[in-house]
Design a protein around this motif. Structure first.
Motif, mmCIF file in Angstrom:
data_model
loop_
_atom_site.group_PDB
_atom_site.id
_atom_site.type_symbol
_atom_site.label_atom_id
_atom_site.label_comp_id
_atom_site.label_asym_id
_atom_site.label_seq_id
_atom_site.Cartn_x
_atom_site.Cartn_y
_atom_site.Cartn_z
ATOM 1 N N GLY A 77 21.098 62.239 84.469
ATOM 2 C CA GLY A 77 19.703 62.227 84.046
ATOM 3 C C GLY A 77 19.341 61.131 83.074
ATOM 4 O O GLY A 77 18.257 61.172 82.493
ATOM 5 N N ALA A 78 20.212 60.156 82.848
ATOM 6 C CA ALA A 78 19.886 59.058 81.944
ATOM 7 C C ALA A 78 18.881 58.131 82.607
ATOM 8 O O ALA A 78 19.174 57.501 83.610
ATOM 9 C CB ALA A 78 21.159 58.295 81.585
ATOM 10 N N LYS A 79 17.704 58.054 82.028
ATOM 11 C CA LYS A 79 16.639 57.239 82.613
ATOM 12 C C LYS A 79 15.648 56.844 81.519
ATOM 13 O O LYS A 79 15.193 57.728 80.806
ATOM 14 C CB LYS A 79 15.939 58.037 83.721
ATOM 15 N N PRO A 80 15.374 55.554 81.332
ATOM 16 C CA PRO A 80 15.914 54.424 82.077
ATOM 17 C C PRO A 80 17.345 54.098 81.656
ATOM 18 O O PRO A 80 17.828 54.547 80.616
ATOM 19 C CB PRO A 80 14.957 53.291 81.725
ATOM 20 N N ILE A 81 17.989 53.261 82.476
ATOM 21 C CA ILE A 81 19.357 52.837 82.212
ATOM 22 C C ILE A 81 19.596 51.508 82.903
ATOM 23 O O ILE A 81 19.056 51.260 83.986
ATOM 24 C CB ILE A 81 20.365 53.912 82.705
ATOM 25 N N VAL A 82 20.390 50.650 82.278
ATOM 26 C CA VAL A 82 20.778 49.384 82.897
ATOM 27 C C VAL A 82 22.265 49.159 82.661
ATOM 28 O O VAL A 82 22.784 49.443 81.581
ATOM 29 C CB VAL A 82 19.947 48.193 82.365
ATOM 30 N N PHE A 108 38.657 44.595 83.639
ATOM 31 C CA PHE A 108 37.242 44.563 84.005
ATOM 32 C C PHE A 108 36.442 45.399 83.009
ATOM 33 O O PHE A 108 36.727 46.570 82.787
ATOM 34 C CB PHE A 108 37.064 45.105 85.419
ATOM 35 N N THR A 109 35.435 44.791 82.405
ATOM 36 C CA THR A 109 34.564 45.506 81.472
ATOM 37 C C THR A 109 33.141 45.529 81.982
ATOM 38 O O THR A 109 32.735 44.681 82.783
ATOM 39 C CB THR A 109 34.583 44.845 80.080
ATOM 40 N N TYR A 110 32.386 46.509 81.503
ATOM 41 C CA TYR A 110 30.962 46.583 81.869
ATOM 42 C C TYR A 110 30.175 47.191 80.721
ATOM 43 O O TYR A 110 30.706 47.948 79.899
ATOM 44 C CB TYR A 110 30.762 47.378 83.163
ATOM 45 N N ALA A 111 28.901 46.839 80.662
ATOM 46 C CA ALA A 111 28.023 47.281 79.577
ATOM 47 C C ALA A 111 26.974 48.243 80.100
ATOM 48 O O ALA A 111 26.434 48.047 81.201
ATOM 49 C CB ALA A 111 27.350 46.069 78.929
ATOM 50 N N VAL A 112 26.673 49.249 79.303
ATOM 51 C CA VAL A 112 25.689 50.272 79.667
ATOM 52 C C VAL A 112 24.672 50.418 78.545
ATOM 53 O O VAL A 112 25.043 50.641 77.394
ATOM 54 C CB VAL A 112 26.368 51.639 79.911
ATOM 55 N N HIS A 113 23.393 50.292 78.881
ATOM 56 C CA HIS A 113 22.333 50.459 77.886
ATOM 57 C C HIS A 113 21.444 51.628 78.288
ATOM 58 O O HIS A 113 20.843 51.650 79.356
ATOM 59 C CB HIS A 113 21.490 49.187 77.791
ATOM 60 N N THR A 114 21.391 52.640 77.392
ATOM 61 C CA THR A 114 20.490 53.780 77.540
ATOM 62 C C THR A 114 19.734 53.924 76.221
ATOM 63 O O THR A 114 19.858 53.089 75.324
ATOM 64 C CB THR A 114 21.268 55.076 77.823
ATOM 65 N N GLN A 115 18.999 55.005 76.082
ATOM 66 C CA GLN A 115 18.294 55.256 74.834
ATOM 67 C C GLN A 115 19.267 55.476 73.680
ATOM 68 O O GLN A 115 18.887 55.390 72.513
ATOM 69 C CB GLN A 115 17.370 56.467 75.001
ATOM 70 N N GLY A 131 20.914 58.753 87.658
ATOM 71 C CA GLY A 131 21.293 58.088 86.421
ATOM 72 C C GLY A 131 22.763 58.209 86.086
ATOM 73 O O GLY A 131 23.193 57.826 84.996
ATOM 74 N N GLU A 132 23.573 58.726 87.018
ATOM 75 C CA GLU A 132 25.018 58.777 86.834
ATOM 76 C C GLU A 132 25.604 57.416 87.208
ATOM 77 O O GLU A 132 25.121 56.767 88.137
ATOM 78 C CB GLU A 132 25.638 59.863 87.704
ATOM 79 N N TYR A 133 26.650 57.005 86.525
ATOM 80 C CA TYR A 133 27.225 55.694 86.806
ATOM 81 C C TYR A 133 28.748 55.755 86.785
ATOM 82 O O TYR A 133 29.345 56.717 86.299
ATOM 83 C CB TYR A 133 26.738 54.652 85.796
ATOM 84 N N GLY A 134 29.371 54.726 87.328
ATOM 85 C CA GLY A 134 30.816 54.646 87.326
ATOM 86 C C GLY A 134 31.277 53.259 87.701
ATOM 87 O O GLY A 134 30.490 52.445 88.209
ATOM 88 N N LEU A 177 17.892 51.524 86.623
ATOM 89 C CA LEU A 177 17.013 52.624 87.023
ATOM 90 C C LEU A 177 15.914 52.708 85.975
ATOM 91 O O LEU A 177 16.194 52.877 84.792
ATOM 92 C CB LEU A 177 17.792 53.941 87.076
ATOM 93 N N ASP A 178 14.663 52.563 86.400
ATOM 94 C CA ASP A 178 13.578 52.538 85.427
ATOM 95 C C ASP A 178 12.993 53.927 85.190
ATOM 96 O O ASP A 178 13.416 54.921 85.803
ATOM 97 C CB ASP A 178 12.501 51.523 85.824
ATOM 98 N N ALA A 179 12.020 53.999 84.288
ATOM 99 C CA ALA A 179 11.445 55.286 83.899
ATOM 100 C C ALA A 179 10.738 55.980 85.058
ATOM 101 O O ALA A 179 10.599 57.201 85.072
ATOM 102 C CB ALA A 179 10.472 55.089 82.734
ATOM 103 N N ALA A 180 10.300 55.194 86.046
ATOM 104 C CA ALA A 180 9.637 55.756 87.218
ATOM 105 C C ALA A 180 10.633 56.270 88.246
ATOM 106 O O ALA A 180 10.255 56.837 89.266
ATOM 107 C CB ALA A 180 8.730 54.707 87.856
ATOM 108 N N GLY A 181 11.927 56.064 87.972
ATOM 109 C CA GLY A 181 12.955 56.534 88.880
ATOM 110 C C GLY A 181 13.293 55.580 89.998
ATOM 111 O O GLY A 181 13.896 55.977 91.002
#
Length: 320
Positions: free
Chosen positions: A31-36, A301-308, A290-293, A187-191
């Motif tokens: 349910g994380a939204k928005p997320i990049v 390998f690294t990756y960045a996640v931005h949520t609220q 909003g689930e990721y993996g 994933l933006d706020a509009a889904g």
């Protein structure tokens, strides 16, 4: 990580960025939204720009394009945009693609002299009936649409290339010079979902070589009913399994983003176990909830996640 893939300084991330943490594996957040999400350490800086748009209720497509601009314009990043290492003939050739929530997509490959191939790819998507433009045709299109022609070969990259020419040995090293493609999915706020992928490709590649990054379905795929995925690593191995389309289809079958990425990596491993020990491939995925993996062949390998909750860097789980 290698010295040239440095962590982006917090001062460059802006006041809106929270201090990042690093852990062995990110736990999917429902349910994380928005997320990049963005691949590699420079994904932190890319996420900051993308988040400015997402946090204001903006469209995921605009966010991923803005995020891609960060490494593309950084002369110190030797695998994307302005600072990209050249092919063996000394040409810096760039590849990029972008895809939106409606299934619209655009791509450029073998593009020279343009700092932001991701924006040229978006123009291809929005202003032509085509999906991909390559080489001189892509450059002509970019110039006709107002993009500025610039020299992309920096002094540092030219020096590295001339040093390589002394032996001209092509022996890619895992997680060092050839696997820093930035893939961004949001994933933006509009889904709604969108994604972008941009790279200068393998250092010292044969002139004309194109990897997975600009190929829809290989380096990037978005299905707004299901999810989005992007890839990094040796593009030839990703192309052989149409990697990101596979990841999304695995999510459609009910697999979590994490499991979908793992199964795609295992597909590569099954096809050529010995070769898989010598290369890196990583997948990053995000579903509609909003689930990721993420999952990769080799450690690193690294990756960045931005949520609220902030902007954080994680290590992708690996097979080896």
């Amino acid at each position: 990580m290698t010295s040239r893939r440095k962590f982006i300084k917090l001062t460059a991330l802006g006041a809106a960025t929270l201090p990042f943490a690093k852990t062995a594996l990110a736990q999917p957040t429902a349910g994380a939204k928005p997320i990049v999400l963005s691949t590699w350490n420079f994904g932190l800086g890319a996420n900051v720009e993308a988040w400015k748009i997402l946090s204001a209720g903006g469209r995921a497509l605009d966010a991923v394009e803005a995020g891609a601009w960060v490494p593309e314009a950084d002369p110190k990043e030797t695998s994307v945009g302005l600072g990209g290492l050249p092919d063996r003939d000394g040409h810096v050739t760039l590849d990029a693609c972008i895809m939106d929530e409606h299934g619209n997509c655009g791509s450029v490959a073998g593009l020279e002299h343009i700092v932001h191939p991701i924006s040229v790819a978006r123009k291809v998507m929005e202003k032509t009936p085509h999906v991909m433009l390559v080489g001189e045709g892509a450059l002509q299109f970019a110039l006709a649409n107002g993009f500025k022609k610039e020299k992309l070969l920096t002094k540092e990259s030219e020096k590295a290339w001339k040093e390589w020419l002394k032996k001209a040995e092509y022996k890619p090293v895992v997680n060092i010079e050839n696997h820093d493609t930035i893939g961004i999915i949001a994933l933006d706020a509009a889904g709604n979902l969108s994604g972008a992928c941009t790279t200068s490709g393998m250092a010292y590649k044969l002139h004309g070589r194109v990897g997975d990054s600009p190929i829809i379905g290989a380096g990037l795929y978005v299905d707004n009913e299901v999810g989005a995925a992007t890839a990094t690593g040796v593009g030839e191995e990703v192309i052989r399994i149409v990697g990101c389309h596979l990841v999304v289809e695995l999510m459609r079958q009910g697999n979590s983003p994490q499991d979908a990425c793992r199964l795609a990596v295992e597909r590569i491993l099954k096809k050529n176990p010995e070769k898989a020990k010598q290369v890196q491939v990583g997948f990053l995925a995000l579903n509609k909830q909003g689930e990721y993996g993420a999952y990769c062949l080799q450690k690193g390998f690294t990756y960045a996640v931005h949520t609220q909750e902030g902007n954080k860097l994680f290590d992708g789980q690996s097979h080896f």
